[in-house]
Design a protein around this motif. Sequence first.
Motif, mmCIF file in Angstrom:
data_model
loop_
_atom_site.group_PDB
_atom_site.id
_atom_site.type_symbol
_atom_site.label_atom_id
_atom_site.label_comp_id
_atom_site.label_asym_id
_atom_site.label_seq_id
_atom_site.Cartn_x
_atom_site.Cartn_y
_atom_site.Cartn_z
ATOM 1 N N TYR A 75 -29.568 40.801 55.336
ATOM 2 C CA TYR A 75 -29.769 40.233 54.293
ATOM 3 C C TYR A 75 -30.835 41.055 53.540
ATOM 4 N N TYR A 84 -24.434 33.704 55.569
ATOM 5 C CA TYR A 84 -24.766 34.261 56.899
ATOM 6 C C TYR A 84 -24.673 33.057 57.998
ATOM 7 N N PRO A 128 -20.291 39.386 54.271
ATOM 8 C CA PRO A 128 -18.792 39.419 55.001
ATOM 9 C C PRO A 128 -18.700 41.047 55.575
ATOM 10 N N GLU A 171 -17.950 33.889 54.083
ATOM 11 C CA GLU A 171 -17.929 34.172 52.596
ATOM 12 C C GLU A 171 -18.993 34.845 51.892
ATOM 13 N N ASP A 172 -19.206 35.573 50.903
ATOM 14 C CA ASP A 172 -20.052 35.970 50.375
ATOM 15 C C ASP A 172 -21.112 35.332 50.170
ATOM 16 N N GLY A 173 -22.271 35.864 50.701
ATOM 17 C CA GLY A 173 -23.443 35.011 50.704
ATOM 18 C C GLY A 173 -23.971 33.931 51.605
ATOM 19 N N ALA A 219 -21.571 31.245 41.408
ATOM 20 C CA ALA A 219 -21.636 31.892 42.542
ATOM 21 C C ALA A 219 -23.209 31.707 43.567
ATOM 22 N N THR A 272 -28.040 32.672 48.252
ATOM 23 C CA THR A 272 -27.568 33.095 49.660
ATOM 24 C C THR A 272 -27.906 31.899 50.738
ATOM 25 N N ARG A 278 -19.492 26.646 47.462
ATOM 26 C CA ARG A 278 -19.941 27.686 46.282
ATOM 27 C C ARG A 278 -19.818 27.315 45.210
ATOM 28 N N ASP A 313 -15.368 35.807 60.518
ATOM 29 C CA ASP A 313 -15.582 36.361 59.126
ATOM 30 C C ASP A 313 -16.586 35.212 58.307
ATOM 31 N N PRO A 327 -23.845 42.752 52.658
ATOM 32 C CA PRO A 327 -23.152 41.542 52.310
ATOM 33 C C PRO A 327 -22.742 41.139 53.643
#
Length: 376
Positions: free
Chosen positions: A303, A272, A310, A268-270, A127, A143, A123, A266, A308
């Motif tokens: 998506y 999948y 997470p 991280e953001d963005g 972002a 993403t 990342r 789990d 999100p």
Amino acid sequence: MQDEVLVVGGGVAGCAASIALARKGQSVTLIERELTPRHKVCGEFLSGEALEDLHALGIDVASLGAVPLNHVRLAASRHAAEAPLPFPAASLTRKALDTALIAAAVAAGVRVELGRSVQSLCRTANALWQATLADGSTYEAPTAFLSTGKHDLRGHSRPKDPDQWVAFKMYYRLSAAQTADLADASELTLYAGGYGGIQPVEDGIANFCCVVQRRYFARAGLRWEGLLAKMQQDCPHLAMRLDGAMPMLDKPITITHIPYGYLRRDTEDGLYCIGDQAAVIPSFTGDGISIALHTARRGAAAYLAGEPAPVFQPKLRSAMLPQMHLAEIAANGLNNPVARAVLPFCLRVWPGAMRVTARLTRVTQPAAIAPQAVAG
Ligand SMILES: Cc1cc2nc3c(=O)[nH]c(=O)nc-3n(C[C@H](O)[C@H](O)[C@H](O)COP(=O)(O)OP(=O)(O)OC[C@H]3O[C@@H](n4cnc5c(N)ncnc54)[C@H](O)[C@@H]3O)c2cc1C
């Protein structure tokens, strides 16, 4: 170069997610390290759910030469028993399937980059997900979908496999008598240190794919020929099946360190995680491709719905937990000598056991994300 979505790994899950996203108007770049699809270690069994998902993606497996399978046979030691498969199923080589999936992704408008190996996925300060290739070139997108299958990217590793499984795949041309006897069955053979599946694939060839613990392989001298002899000694039914068979590859394809039972908690953001990067079910269920397609469809739907990553990842985990647990329990059963000895007998006296086991170890299809909801 920046797109809306970057998909790393163009196998089953990566192609399925890319197609679903591109059909909904997303600009998608798919990066796959192989220049052309190759043989992969896989039993190549396509379950009913997998067939449904592939159909929704526009893949007509029959036209690719897929062989319909109607029976399952279980063989341990000298005993074998057969039952009808409780759902429609087929077998198709991964080379044919992966080729068709890549072609479908291209047709859907996905920018497909073949022969490009991603070294890292990180990342950035602004972002974005940035994939860096061996030659130093980069791709960025807000993403990313991680779908590198068995292969872990640095920084995104799954836990090591404590049982140290080793898997092999070999194609054989069986003798005419054995081809006729195998017929339309997927045949599971059981040994003290693992199991193997044999079934017909296209062009009159049979796929033999086995998974054994490393110590069993070590006892066979860490050589394929020794292992094959040991498996046939442990399961004379396999010896009969391979009598007069001609190997079709110079040597078997192999992989190690398969983290069976892994379910990603789990992310991280963005980012999948789908396919084997989300869940690794024991191979005897013949459900990995179905799970790859299922997690791809769910990931794409999440998506597109603005869920999100997470939030998506633990939800996917909870939904898959019961099937994964049951598959693990069944896999432990196959490892147990008493269970192994009685299983063919159980199947003979209660063919319905197959239906029950299959139902419990299959992925469920929530109505909200049935195949046509995303892929249509
Ligand atoms: C022994 C064995 C037998 C099995 N038998 C069956 C069966 O009969 N039926 C069934 O349904 N499932 C079976 N499975 C499971 C099934 O093969 C997998 O679950 C399924 O292929 C997972 O799909 P995927 O898209 O996650 O990974 P894959 O289909 O493996 O795709 C991953 C892709 O990512 C690419 N890639 C990897 N690293 C990079 C990188 N750094 N950069 C770019 N690209 C990269 C790879 O080249 C590959 O094309 C079996 C598994 C094993 C181990």
